[in-house]
Design a protein around this motif. Structure first.
Motif, PDB file in Angstrom:
ATOM      1  N   ASP A  57      50.476  50.650  48.158  1.00  9.75           N
ATOM      2  CA  ASP A  57      50.839  49.636  47.175  1.00  9.75           C
ATOM      3  C   ASP A  57      49.709  48.622  47.002  1.00  9.75           C
ATOM      4  O   ASP A  57      49.944  47.440  46.730  1.00  9.75           O
ATOM      5  CB  ASP A  57      52.126  48.932  47.629  1.00  9.75           C
ATOM      6  N   ARG A  58      48.470  49.096  47.154  1.00  4.20           N
ATOM      7  CA  ARG A  58      47.320  48.184  47.148  1.00  4.20           C
ATOM      8  C   ARG A  58      47.130  47.460  45.825  1.00  4.20           C
ATOM      9  O   ARG A  58      46.516  46.389  45.777  1.00  4.20           O
ATOM     10  CB  ARG A  58      46.055  48.955  47.515  1.00  4.20           C
ATOM     11  N   GLU A  59      47.658  48.015  44.745  1.00  2.63           N
ATOM     12  CA  GLU A  59      47.533  47.350  43.454  1.00  2.63           C
ATOM     13  C   GLU A  59      48.352  46.065  43.401  1.00  2.63           C
ATOM     14  O   GLU A  59      48.139  45.221  42.536  1.00  2.63           O
ATOM     15  CB  GLU A  59      47.998  48.296  42.337  1.00  2.63           C
ATOM     16  N   GLY A  60      49.297  45.929  44.326  1.00  2.00           N
ATOM     17  CA  GLY A  60      50.132  44.739  44.347  1.00  2.00           C
ATOM     18  C   GLY A  60      49.587  43.628  45.212  1.00  2.00           C
ATOM     19  O   GLY A  60      50.310  42.656  45.499  1.00  2.00           O
ATOM     20  N   TYR A  61      48.338  43.770  45.709  1.00  2.00           N
ATOM     21  CA  TYR A  61      47.740  42.775  46.597  1.00  2.00           C
ATOM     22  C   TYR A  61      46.439  42.250  45.981  1.00  2.00           C
ATOM     23  O   TYR A  61      45.712  42.978  45.281  1.00  2.00           O
ATOM     24  CB  TYR A  61      47.438  43.380  47.974  1.00  2.00           C
ATOM     25  N   TYR A  62      46.158  40.995  46.219  1.00  2.00           N
ATOM     26  CA  TYR A  62      44.896  40.374  45.843  1.00  2.00           C
ATOM     27  C   TYR A  62      44.041  40.147  47.081  1.00  2.00           C
ATOM     28  O   TYR A  62      44.542  39.712  48.110  1.00  2.00           O
ATOM     29  CB  TYR A  62      45.111  39.010  45.180  1.00  2.00           C
ATOM     30  N   LYS A  83      38.989  41.510  43.303  1.00  2.00           N
ATOM     31  CA  LYS A  83      40.387  41.332  43.725  1.00  2.00           C
ATOM     32  C   LYS A  83      41.025  42.627  44.216  1.00  2.00           C
ATOM     33  O   LYS A  83      42.238  42.672  44.451  1.00  2.00           O
ATOM     34  CB  LYS A  83      41.246  40.773  42.576  1.00  2.00           C
ATOM     35  N   LYS A  84      40.249  43.684  44.366  1.00  2.00           N
ATOM     36  CA  LYS A  84      40.822  44.964  44.771  1.00  2.00           C
ATOM     37  C   LYS A  84      40.926  45.071  46.289  1.00  2.00           C
ATOM     38  O   LYS A  84      40.109  44.509  47.016  1.00  2.00           O
ATOM     39  CB  LYS A  84      39.983  46.111  44.224  1.00  2.00           C
ATOM     40  N   ASP A 112      41.036  47.745  49.466  1.00  2.00           N
ATOM     41  CA  ASP A 112      40.756  49.121  49.878  1.00  2.00           C
ATOM     42  C   ASP A 112      41.388  49.385  51.248  1.00  2.00           C
ATOM     43  O   ASP A 112      42.166  48.573  51.762  1.00  2.00           O
ATOM     44  CB  ASP A 112      39.256  49.384  49.912  1.00  2.00           C
ATOM     45  N   SER A 133      52.597  41.317  43.534  1.00  2.00           N
ATOM     46  CA  SER A 133      53.581  42.049  42.738  1.00  2.00           C
ATOM     47  C   SER A 133      54.955  41.970  43.390  1.00  2.00           C
ATOM     48  O   SER A 133      55.088  41.685  44.584  1.00  2.00           O
ATOM     49  CB  SER A 133      53.159  43.511  42.586  1.00  2.00           C
TER      50      SER A 133
END
Length: 364
Positions: free
Chosen positions: A49-54, A61-62, A64, A88
């Protein structure tokens, strides 16, 4: 009593089960694997769910895999620097309902392991200290092979409290067997003074010595007698020639195991029935038993042959007389009887129907 690394028993509604005792290293490894599993699972959740973290330290802001590992470790350890944050809805829900319980479980696992180790050590130290304080007039069994184990079992079956028996043996297998039988164990060589002192030999009332070699038996007997001049020492030797040496070393009674077995084999060869009776007398719990008991008041003045029990010897003034000896033609107050009787009766008890009668040792 000391029970670490041994078989202990749990009693639940009359059911007796052996407890599962595992190595401390096994327990530590199991807990480390559980902690690793929590870490790995949390890293996987964050990475998927890495897209939901800053990542506030990264211009893109990605997040890995390295960021996921970093976020998991600082979150589960409650450090929480705040440089990586969930934004998110799904990420926040996962943190609230999955990662937070995982954090609690992780902390409980680590703290619980430390507390359990400290508590177990404290409990064991307290138990050993209490055991040493109350250990008086106990029995020390040196060597827990076939002879030592049989001697201890005979004592227990005849009313001796297992908590008053201490085993001394350097072998781990023998110590495990003694622990499984509910006995306290001292690890070490019984010819060493420090080992015997840990067993409380100085305060023991009886010492049974059953080592594998007669030379060790003599050394152990000498050392025990020097530490405790009053203890009653019974020793087993393999060779008849060594009996006088062990007696001179301080043993009160010496049993020749090889001679006894050889005689039983010879009797069984000449007369199978006689061998069967002799084995019956030597086996506890069935058939006939050789026992010692007090003389009853009503038996004073009688002949040994006239008593209900089959009297084979009389103990008078610490001397043993055969039942036909003229010295004991009439039984006197204070005598003790060596009898053959049914095994179902307690060795120290009078005949059935006379249990409420006074011993000849009682005052008028």
């Amino acid at each position: 009593m000391q029970h670490d690394d041994n078989t202990v028993q749990r009693v639940l509604r009359g059911v007796v089960l052996p407890a599962r005792i595992r190595s401390p290293w096994w327990e530590l490894g199991r807990r480390l694997l559980m902690a690793l599993a929590i870490l790995t699972g949390t890293v996987a959740l964050v990475y998927l769910d890495r897209e939901g973290y800053y990542d506030n330290t990264d211009p893109t802001k990605k997040v890995d895999l390295v960021d996921a590992i970093y976020y998991t470790t600082v979150t589960l350890s409650t450090t929480g620097y705040g440089d990586i944050t969930p934004w998110s809805t799904s990420a926040r829900l996962v943190n609230a309902f999955v990662i937070t319980p995982a954090r609690i479980a992780f902390l409980v696992l680590l703290i619980g392991t430390t507390l359990e180790v400290l508590a177990a050590q404290g409990r064991e130290m307290f138990r050993v200290a209490r055991w040493r304080k109350k250990m008086q007039e106990h029995v020390v069994v040196i060597g827990y092979g076939t002879k030592g184990r049989s001697a201890a079992n005979t004592l227990v079956q005849n009313g001796t409290d297992p908590e008053t028996i201490v085993v001394v043996d350097p072998r781990s297998t023998a110590r495990d067997e003694a622990n499984a039988d509910g006995l306290a164990v001292i690890a070490g060589d019984a010819t060493r003074r420090d080992v015997l002192r840990r067993a409380g030999v100085a305060r023991a009332s009886q010492v049974i010595i059953t080592t594998d070699h007669d030379a060790n038996t003599m050394m152990a007997t000498l050392t025990v007698r020097q530490i405790n001049p009053e203890a009653y020492i019974v020793a087993a030797v393999r060779e008849q020639d060594n009996v006088p040496l062990v007696r001179q070393s301080g043993a009160d009674a010496v049993v020749t195991s090889s001679e006894a077995v050889g005689r039983l084999l010879g009797l069984s060869s000449m007369s199978p029935t006689l061998g069967e009776v002799m084995e019956d007398l030597m086996t506890y719990g069935t058939g006939l038993e050789v026992a010692e008991r007090d003389l009853l008041v009503k038996e004073v003045g009688k002949q040994p042959q006239s008593l209900p029990d089959q009297v084979i010897a009389v103990v008078r003034d610490e001397q043993v007389y055969r039942y036909f000896d003229p010295v004991v033609t009439q039984l006197a107050r204070g005598d003790r009887l060596i009898v053959v009787r049914p095994a179902k009766e307690q060795p120290w008890a009078p005949r059935p129907g006379t249990h409420n009668e006074d011993s000849s040792l009682d005052d008028d």
